[in-house]
Design a protein around this motif. Sequence first.
Motif, PDB file in Angstrom:
ATOM      1  N   LYS A  38      32.400  56.690  44.885  1.00  0.00           N
ATOM      2  CA  LYS A  38      31.724  56.205  46.085  1.00  0.00           C
ATOM      3  C   LYS A  38      32.602  55.311  46.953  1.00  0.00           C
ATOM      4  CE  LYS A  38      27.250  56.158  43.687  1.00  0.00           C
ATOM      5  NZ  LYS A  38      26.113  55.297  43.243  1.00  0.00           N
ATOM      6  N   ARG A  39      33.550  54.581  46.319  1.00  0.00           N
ATOM      7  CA  ARG A  39      34.381  53.626  47.045  1.00  0.00           C
ATOM      8  C   ARG A  39      35.824  53.717  46.567  1.00  0.00           C
ATOM      9  NH1 ARG A  39      31.241  47.785  47.424  1.00  0.00           N
ATOM     10  NH2 ARG A  39      29.408  48.472  48.576  1.00  0.00           N
ATOM     11  N   ALA A  40      36.748  53.609  47.520  1.00  0.00           N
ATOM     12  CA  ALA A  40      38.162  53.646  47.161  1.00  0.00           C
ATOM     13  C   ALA A  40      38.703  52.269  46.828  1.00  0.00           C
ATOM     14  CB  ALA A  40      38.970  54.246  48.313  1.00  0.00           C
ATOM     15  N   HIS A  41      38.065  51.239  47.356  1.00  0.00           N
ATOM     16  CA  HIS A  41      38.600  49.884  47.219  1.00  0.00           C
ATOM     17  C   HIS A  41      37.619  48.985  46.471  1.00  0.00           C
ATOM     18  CE1 HIS A  41      35.843  49.541  50.603  1.00  0.00           C
ATOM     19  NE2 HIS A  41      35.807  48.237  50.364  1.00  0.00           N
ATOM     20  N   LEU A  42      38.136  47.897  45.970  1.00  0.00           N
ATOM     21  CA  LEU A  42      37.328  46.882  45.312  1.00  0.00           C
ATOM     22  C   LEU A  42      37.729  45.521  45.868  1.00  0.00           C
ATOM     23  CD1 LEU A  42      35.345  46.208  42.935  1.00  0.00           C
ATOM     24  CD2 LEU A  42      37.381  45.893  41.515  1.00  0.00           C
ATOM     25  N   LEU A  43      36.747  44.733  46.268  1.00  0.00           N
ATOM     26  CA  LEU A  43      37.012  43.374  46.723  1.00  0.00           C
ATOM     27  C   LEU A  43      37.123  42.468  45.498  1.00  0.00           C
ATOM     28  CD1 LEU A  43      34.473  43.153  49.698  1.00  0.00           C
ATOM     29  CD2 LEU A  43      36.938  43.536  49.835  1.00  0.00           C
ATOM     30  N   VAL A  44      38.234  41.785  45.370  1.00  0.00           N
ATOM     31  CA  VAL A  44      38.491  40.942  44.203  1.00  0.00           C
ATOM     32  C   VAL A  44      38.657  39.504  44.663  1.00  0.00           C
ATOM     33  CG1 VAL A  44      40.020  40.481  42.265  1.00  0.00           C
ATOM     34  CG2 VAL A  44      39.569  42.840  42.954  1.00  0.00           C
ATOM     35  N   SER A  45      37.894  38.616  44.049  1.00  0.00           N
ATOM     36  CA  SER A  45      37.931  37.210  44.428  1.00  0.00           C
ATOM     37  C   SER A  45      39.124  36.487  43.816  1.00  0.00           C
ATOM     38  CB  SER A  45      36.637  36.515  43.993  1.00  0.00           C
ATOM     39  OG  SER A  45      36.728  35.125  44.209  1.00  0.00           O
ATOM     40  N   ASN A  46      39.726  35.602  44.609  1.00  0.00           N
ATOM     41  CA  ASN A  46      40.803  34.752  44.122  1.00  0.00           C
ATOM     42  C   ASN A  46      40.292  33.467  43.474  1.00  0.00           C
ATOM     43  OD1 ASN A  46      43.117  36.265  44.989  1.00  0.00           O
ATOM     44  ND2 ASN A  46      42.646  35.673  47.083  1.00  0.00           N
ATOM     45  N   VAL A  47      39.000  33.187  43.606  1.00  0.00           N
ATOM     46  CA  VAL A  47      38.499  31.869  43.184  1.00  0.00           C
ATOM     47  C   VAL A  47      37.387  31.933  42.133  1.00  0.00           C
ATOM     48  CG1 VAL A  47      39.151  30.807  45.381  1.00  0.00           C
ATOM     49  CG2 VAL A  47      36.847  31.739  45.114  1.00  0.00           C
ATOM     50  N   LEU A  48      37.127  33.110  41.601  1.00  0.00           N
ATOM     51  CA  LEU A  48      36.102  33.231  40.560  1.00  0.00           C
ATOM     52  C   LEU A  48      36.646  32.945  39.169  1.00  0.00           C
ATOM     53  CD1 LEU A  48      33.897  36.363  41.331  1.00  0.00           C
ATOM     54  CD2 LEU A  48      33.154  34.003  41.164  1.00  0.00           C
ATOM     55  N   GLY A  49      37.943  33.153  38.974  1.00  0.00           N
ATOM     56  CA  GLY A  49      38.509  33.030  37.636  1.00  0.00           C
ATOM     57  C   GLY A  49      38.123  34.169  36.721  1.00  0.00           C
ATOM     58  N   LYS A  50      37.666  35.287  37.289  1.00  0.00           N
ATOM     59  CA  LYS A  50      37.257  36.439  36.490  1.00  0.00           C
ATOM     60  C   LYS A  50      38.390  37.444  36.312  1.00  0.00           C
ATOM     61  CE  LYS A  50      32.677  36.222  35.598  1.00  0.00           C
ATOM     62  NZ  LYS A  50      31.999  36.609  34.352  1.00  0.00           N
ATOM     63  N   HIS A  51      39.028  37.812  37.426  1.00  0.00           N
ATOM     64  CA  HIS A  51      40.035  38.862  37.396  1.00  0.00           C
ATOM     65  C   HIS A  51      41.427  38.357  37.737  1.00  0.00           C
ATOM     66  CE1 HIS A  51      36.099  40.673  38.622  1.00  0.00           C
ATOM     67  NE2 HIS A  51      36.371  41.381  37.548  1.00  0.00           N
ATOM     68  N   VAL A  52      41.485  37.264  38.471  1.00  0.00           N
ATOM     69  CA  VAL A  52      42.759  36.671  38.879  1.00  0.00           C
ATOM     70  C   VAL A  52      42.820  35.259  38.306  1.00  0.00           C
ATOM     71  CG1 VAL A  52      44.194  36.004  40.839  1.00  0.00           C
ATOM     72  CG2 VAL A  52      42.704  38.011  41.015  1.00  0.00           C
ATOM     73  N   PRO A  53      43.888  34.892  37.587  1.00  0.00           N
ATOM     74  CA  PRO A  53      43.981  33.533  37.033  1.00  0.00           C
ATOM     75  C   PRO A  53      43.827  32.469  38.117  1.00  0.00           C
ATOM     76  CG  PRO A  53      45.717  34.925  36.136  1.00  0.00           C
ATOM     77  CD  PRO A  53      45.062  35.722  37.229  1.00  0.00           C
ATOM     78  N   GLN A  54      43.054  31.451  37.790  1.00  0.00           N
ATOM     79  CA  GLN A  54      42.789  30.384  38.758  1.00  0.00           C
ATOM     80  C   GLN A  54      42.484  29.088  38.013  1.00  0.00           C
ATOM     81  OE1 GLN A  54      43.250  28.578  41.405  1.00  0.00           O
ATOM     82  NE2 GLN A  54      42.731  30.367  42.680  1.00  0.00           N
ATOM     83  N   SER A  55      42.798  27.975  38.636  1.00  0.00           N
ATOM     84  CA  SER A  55      42.510  26.676  38.050  1.00  0.00           C
ATOM     85  C   SER A  55      40.998  26.487  37.907  1.00  0.00           C
ATOM     86  CB  SER A  55      43.077  25.569  38.940  1.00  0.00           C
ATOM     87  OG  SER A  55      42.539  24.308  38.590  1.00  0.00           O
ATOM     88  N   PRO A  56      40.535  26.003  36.749  1.00  0.00           N
ATOM     89  CA  PRO A  56      39.101  25.754  36.586  1.00  0.00           C
ATOM     90  C   PRO A  56      38.519  24.838  37.655  1.00  0.00           C
ATOM     91  CG  PRO A  56      40.188  25.655  34.454  1.00  0.00           C
ATOM     92  CD  PRO A  56      41.276  25.761  35.487  1.00  0.00           C
ATOM     93  N   SER A  57      39.310  23.883  38.127  1.00  0.00           N
ATOM     94  CA  SER A  57      38.802  22.968  39.152  1.00  0.00           C
ATOM     95  C   SER A  57      38.541  23.693  40.465  1.00  0.00           C
ATOM     96  CB  SER A  57      39.787  21.812  39.373  1.00  0.00           C
ATOM     97  OG  SER A  57      41.029  22.283  39.869  1.00  0.00           O
ATOM     98  N   VAL A  58      39.360  24.709  40.769  1.00  0.00           N
ATOM     99  CA  VAL A  58      39.145  25.508  41.983  1.00  0.00           C
ATOM    100  C   VAL A  58      37.897  26.365  41.828  1.00  0.00           C
ATOM    101  CG1 VAL A  58      40.105  27.352  43.423  1.00  0.00           C
ATOM    102  CG2 VAL A  58      41.582  25.511  42.605  1.00  0.00           C
ATOM    103  N   VAL A  59      37.771  27.020  40.679  1.00  0.00           N
ATOM    104  CA  VAL A  59      36.602  27.863  40.409  1.00  0.00           C
ATOM    105  C   VAL A  59      35.315  27.040  40.529  1.00  0.00           C
ATOM    106  CG1 VAL A  59      35.438  29.298  38.689  1.00  0.00           C
ATOM    107  CG2 VAL A  59      37.937  29.390  38.914  1.00  0.00           C
ATOM    108  N   TYR A  60      35.293  25.931  39.802  1.00  0.00           N
ATOM    109  CA  TYR A  60      34.083  25.097  39.801  1.00  0.00           C
ATOM    110  C   TYR A  60      33.837  24.494  41.190  1.00  0.00           C
ATOM    111  CZ  TYR A  60      30.656  21.646  38.282  1.00  0.00           C
ATOM    112  OH  TYR A  60      29.504  20.904  38.132  1.00  0.00           O
ATOM    113  N   GLY A  61      34.899  24.077  41.845  1.00  0.00           N
ATOM    114  CA  GLY A  61      34.751  23.417  43.133  1.00  0.00           C
ATOM    115  C   GLY A  61      34.114  24.300  44.185  1.00  0.00           C
TER     116      GLY A  61
END
Length: 252
Positions: A38-61
């Motif tokens: 159905k879709r060729a692309h996927l939107l991936v968040s930089n601030v969820l800490g789910k798929h892309v490594p991110q500081s916990p303080s950024v995620v929580y903030g």
Amino acid sequence: MSNVVWTGTWVAERLGVELVGDEKLSDLLGLALRRNPKRAHLLVSNVLGKHVPQSPSVVYGHGFALGRRVRDLLGADECRAAVVLGYAETATGLGHCVADGVGLAPYLHSTRRPVPGVASAGGFEESHSHATSHLLLPENPDLLAGPGPLVLVDDEFSTGNTILNTIRDLHARYPRERYVVVALVDMRSAADMGRLDEFAREIGARVDLVTAASGTVRLPEGVLQKGQALVAEQEAAALSAPAGPAVLAARA
């Protein structure tokens, strides 16, 4: 660029897909390739800490800040009666953070797995997902029965279909006067913009939207076919590549 984990531009460069929006959008989102008819692309968040490594303080903030905006919108009295609902699987953690920002509101997230002996308090469909059915299985069956606002949290608000399906199902079971939709990004098209207001009038309730950024996705002609070809190309390359130590260990 040596310390950049992921820029989110690889798919955009190869498929010609564009993220267009306000100045915060590119900090929050990137594009990935999707193996989906159905879709060729996927939107991936930089601030969820789910798929892309991110500081916990950024995620929580980011989640906590959205929750504080909900608190300002509702006021202290309504916040005391509010319940926060996050969507599995992506927004389960985000929903917790929003609930903290609202003021330690009761929190529930949806699940895709039925639990023997636990009655469902509601369910809805996420039509574009790989696993479409969501269930609500609160330990306290009366959690959703109160008249206070229901705060619905997802990582992105794209077409609005999932949110409308949720509210439609729950409003039939537990009618209330107010809903607040929370998302990191509002990616609705121009055609979808008016649907939320129309739906609110239809059910006789107020539905507010709180997001951190907004924009849209520009898709070139034939992007689905291009995406499928790119997926096939990458899979073929992976199969022909020499097996590394991790692959050999897994096979052993």
